[in-house]
Enzyme design. Structure first.
Site, PDB file in Angstrom:
ATOM      1  N   ASP A  12       0.791  -1.234   0.000  1.00 23.07           N
ATOM      2  CA  ASP A  12       0.000   0.000   0.000  1.00 23.07           C
ATOM      3  C   ASP A  12       0.827   1.290   0.000  1.00 23.07           C
ATOM      4  O   ASP A  12       0.550   2.212   0.790  1.00 23.07           O
ATOM      5  CB  ASP A  12      -0.972   0.004   1.197  1.00 23.07           C
ATOM      6  CG  ASP A  12      -2.000  -1.117   1.134  1.00 23.07           C
ATOM      7  OD1 ASP A  12      -1.950  -1.915   0.186  1.00 23.07           O
ATOM      8  OD2 ASP A  12      -2.847  -1.201   2.049  1.00 23.07           O
ATOM      9  N   ASP A  50      -4.492  -0.883  -1.804  1.00 19.80           N
ATOM     10  CA  ASP A  50      -5.804  -0.791  -1.190  1.00 19.80           C
ATOM     11  C   ASP A  50      -6.701  -0.223  -2.295  1.00 19.80           C
ATOM     12  O   ASP A  50      -6.335   0.780  -2.929  1.00 19.80           O
ATOM     13  CB  ASP A  50      -5.692   0.174   0.006  1.00 19.80           C
ATOM     14  CG  ASP A  50      -6.627  -0.149   1.145  1.00 19.80           C
ATOM     15  OD1 ASP A  50      -6.877  -1.342   1.407  1.00 19.80           O
ATOM     16  OD2 ASP A  50      -7.108   0.804   1.794  1.00 19.80           O
ATOM     17  N   HIS A  52     -10.660   0.413  -2.983  1.00 21.14           N
ATOM     18  CA  HIS A  52     -12.045   0.355  -2.521  1.00 21.14           C
ATOM     19  C   HIS A  52     -13.033   0.976  -3.506  1.00 21.14           C
ATOM     20  O   HIS A  52     -12.755   2.036  -4.077  1.00 21.14           O
ATOM     21  CB  HIS A  52     -12.180   1.134  -1.204  1.00 21.14           C
ATOM     22  CG  HIS A  52     -11.316   0.634  -0.085  1.00 21.14           C
ATOM     23  ND1 HIS A  52     -11.291  -0.671   0.319  1.00 21.14           N
ATOM     24  CD2 HIS A  52     -10.460   1.299   0.742  1.00 21.14           C
ATOM     25  CE1 HIS A  52     -10.462  -0.802   1.351  1.00 21.14           C
ATOM     26  NE2 HIS A  52      -9.933   0.376   1.621  1.00 21.14           N
ATOM     27  N   HIS A  56     -17.678   1.915  -0.116  1.00 23.66           N
ATOM     28  CA  HIS A  56     -17.095   0.883   0.755  1.00 23.66           C
ATOM     29  C   HIS A  56     -17.532   1.003   2.214  1.00 23.66           C
ATOM     30  O   HIS A  56     -17.604   2.099   2.767  1.00 23.66           O
ATOM     31  CB  HIS A  56     -15.558   0.917   0.669  1.00 23.66           C
ATOM     32  CG  HIS A  56     -14.915  -0.322   1.197  1.00 23.66           C
ATOM     33  ND1 HIS A  56     -14.168  -0.346   2.344  1.00 23.66           N
ATOM     34  CD2 HIS A  56     -14.939  -1.597   0.728  1.00 23.66           C
ATOM     35  CE1 HIS A  56     -13.746  -1.594   2.560  1.00 23.66           C
ATOM     36  NE2 HIS A  56     -14.193  -2.363   1.592  1.00 23.66           N
ATOM     37  N   HIS A  85     -10.784   6.739   1.366  1.00 25.74           N
ATOM     38  CA  HIS A  85      -9.400   6.649   0.889  1.00 25.74           C
ATOM     39  C   HIS A  85      -9.283   5.560  -0.179  1.00 25.74           C
ATOM     40  O   HIS A  85     -10.083   4.617  -0.215  1.00 25.74           O
ATOM     41  CB  HIS A  85      -8.450   6.314   2.054  1.00 25.74           C
ATOM     42  CG  HIS A  85      -8.713   4.951   2.640  1.00 25.74           C
ATOM     43  ND1 HIS A  85      -9.715   4.712   3.549  1.00 25.74           N
ATOM     44  CD2 HIS A  85      -8.126   3.746   2.413  1.00 25.74           C
ATOM     45  CE1 HIS A  85      -9.738   3.430   3.869  1.00 25.74           C
ATOM     46  NE2 HIS A  85      -8.792   2.810   3.191  1.00 25.74           N
ATOM     47  N   LYS A 110      -6.769  -5.118  -3.050  1.00 21.84           N
ATOM     48  CA  LYS A 110      -7.568  -5.699  -1.959  1.00 21.84           C
ATOM     49  C   LYS A 110      -8.539  -4.665  -1.420  1.00 21.84           C
ATOM     50  O   LYS A 110      -8.333  -3.460  -1.599  1.00 21.84           O
ATOM     51  CB  LYS A 110      -6.643  -6.181  -0.853  1.00 21.84           C
ATOM     52  CG  LYS A 110      -5.795  -5.057  -0.288  1.00 21.84           C
ATOM     53  CD  LYS A 110      -4.795  -5.546   0.721  1.00 21.84           C
ATOM     54  CE  LYS A 110      -3.967  -4.405   1.240  1.00 21.84           C
ATOM     55  NZ  LYS A 110      -4.743  -3.325   1.877  1.00 21.84           N
ATOM     56  N   CYS A 155      -2.219  -2.791   7.556  1.00 23.85           N
ATOM     57  CA  CYS A 155      -2.082  -3.704   6.420  1.00 23.85           C
ATOM     58  C   CYS A 155      -0.792  -4.520   6.447  1.00 23.85           C
ATOM     59  O   CYS A 155      -0.789  -5.674   6.022  1.00 23.85           O
ATOM     60  CB  CYS A 155      -2.265  -2.935   5.120  1.00 23.85           C
ATOM     61  SG  CYS A 155      -3.992  -2.404   4.946  1.00 23.85           S
TER      62      CYS A 155
HETATM   63  C1  VGL Z   1      -4.870   0.620   5.627  1.00 22.45           C
HETATM   64  C2  VGL Z   1      -6.508   1.436   6.995  1.00 22.45           C
HETATM   65  C3  VGL Z   1      -7.449   1.303   5.993  1.00 22.45           C
HETATM   66  C4  VGL Z   1      -3.428   0.252   5.461  1.00 22.45           C
HETATM   67  C5  VGL Z   1      -5.806   0.470   4.615  1.00 22.45           C
HETATM   68  O1  VGL Z   1      -2.947   0.205   4.309  1.00 22.45           O
HETATM   69  O2  VGL Z   1      -2.763   0.003   6.493  1.00 22.45           O
HETATM   70  N1  VGL Z   1      -5.239   1.086   6.813  1.00 22.45           N
HETATM   71  N2  VGL Z   1      -7.079   0.809   4.804  1.00 22.45           N
HETATM   72 ZN    ZN Z   2      -8.486   0.764   3.197  1.00 25.76          ZN
END
Ligand code: VGL
Ligand code: ZN
Length: 209
Positions: A12, A50, A52, A56, A85, A110, A155
């Protein structure tokens, strides 16, 4: 140079997790040159995003009267409600422009199911739905997963724990990660990872190329 049985999983490294982004991780941008250097030592690199849909379930904006960073209970358990996000195909979801890993073989996306989050790159938050990453890694002969990226306590940690559950040797490269650290989440993540046998290493422990 790391061999065919070892993969670098870079989690990410996206604009929304950078300073100024929608879900900014403090000093998140500092890992980019570290990851670029690390990646040169691995013949096999996999990236995650990430990714979404706008509706979401993890977005506070999709829960009337709720604010970001509150928690709620969903069908699969506790869920932190995040600022909107990494919406699919937006600039915020794009990889950091200075990330320089031309030889990355796979980008796994994901969190694409509207009603299930997925911190882990291996199994979604319902703890049932696989992303396919464990099968892919096994299929190509990987036995050791090295992790870097954002965020250490979400993550990266969830991916590291699931990689252990899937039977891989796992090391987290601490100086190539940064954390969100909500209410002690970073200390808890290291406790859980250490208990699960996840190695905690520094990038200086790896070959330069
Ligand atoms: C993440 C919160 C929500 C991450 C992703 O990449 O750690 N944290 N979505
Ligand atoms: Zn996320």
């Amino acid at each position: 140079m790391k061999g065919a049985d070892e993969v670098l999983l870079a989690v990410d490294i996206q604009n929304d997790f950078m300073p100024g982004g929608a879900l900014a991780v403090a000093h998140g941008d500092e890992i980019v040159p570290v990851v670029n250097r690390l990646a040169r030592a691995f013949s096999h690199v996999v990236l995650t995003q990430d990714w979404h849909p706008r509706g979401h379930i993890s977005f506070a904006a999709n829960h009337a009267g709720r604010a970001p960073f509150e928690t709620t209970t969903l069908a699969y358990g506790e869920q932190v409600l995040w600022p909107t996000h990494c919406v699919q195909d937006t600039e915020g979801a794009a990889l950091h422009r200075d990330l320089d890993v031309p030889h990355a073989r796979l980008v796994i996306r994901k969190g694409h199911h509207a009603d299930v989050d997925s911190y882990s790159a291996f199994v979604e938050a319902d703890r049932k739905t696989p992303t396919g990453l464990a099968g892919y890694l096994r299929d190509v002969g990987v036995t050791h997963v090295y992790l870097c990226g954002l965020a250490t306590d979400y993550c990266v940690a969830w991916s590291a724990l699931d990689a252990r559950r899937a039977g891989f040797a796992v090391s987290v490269i601490e100086d190539a990660c940064r954390a969100i650290d909500l209410e002690g989440s970073l200390a808890k993540a290291w406790e859980d990872m250490t208990a699960a046998g996840v190695g905690r290493i520094d990038s200086s422990a790896l070959p330069a190329r």
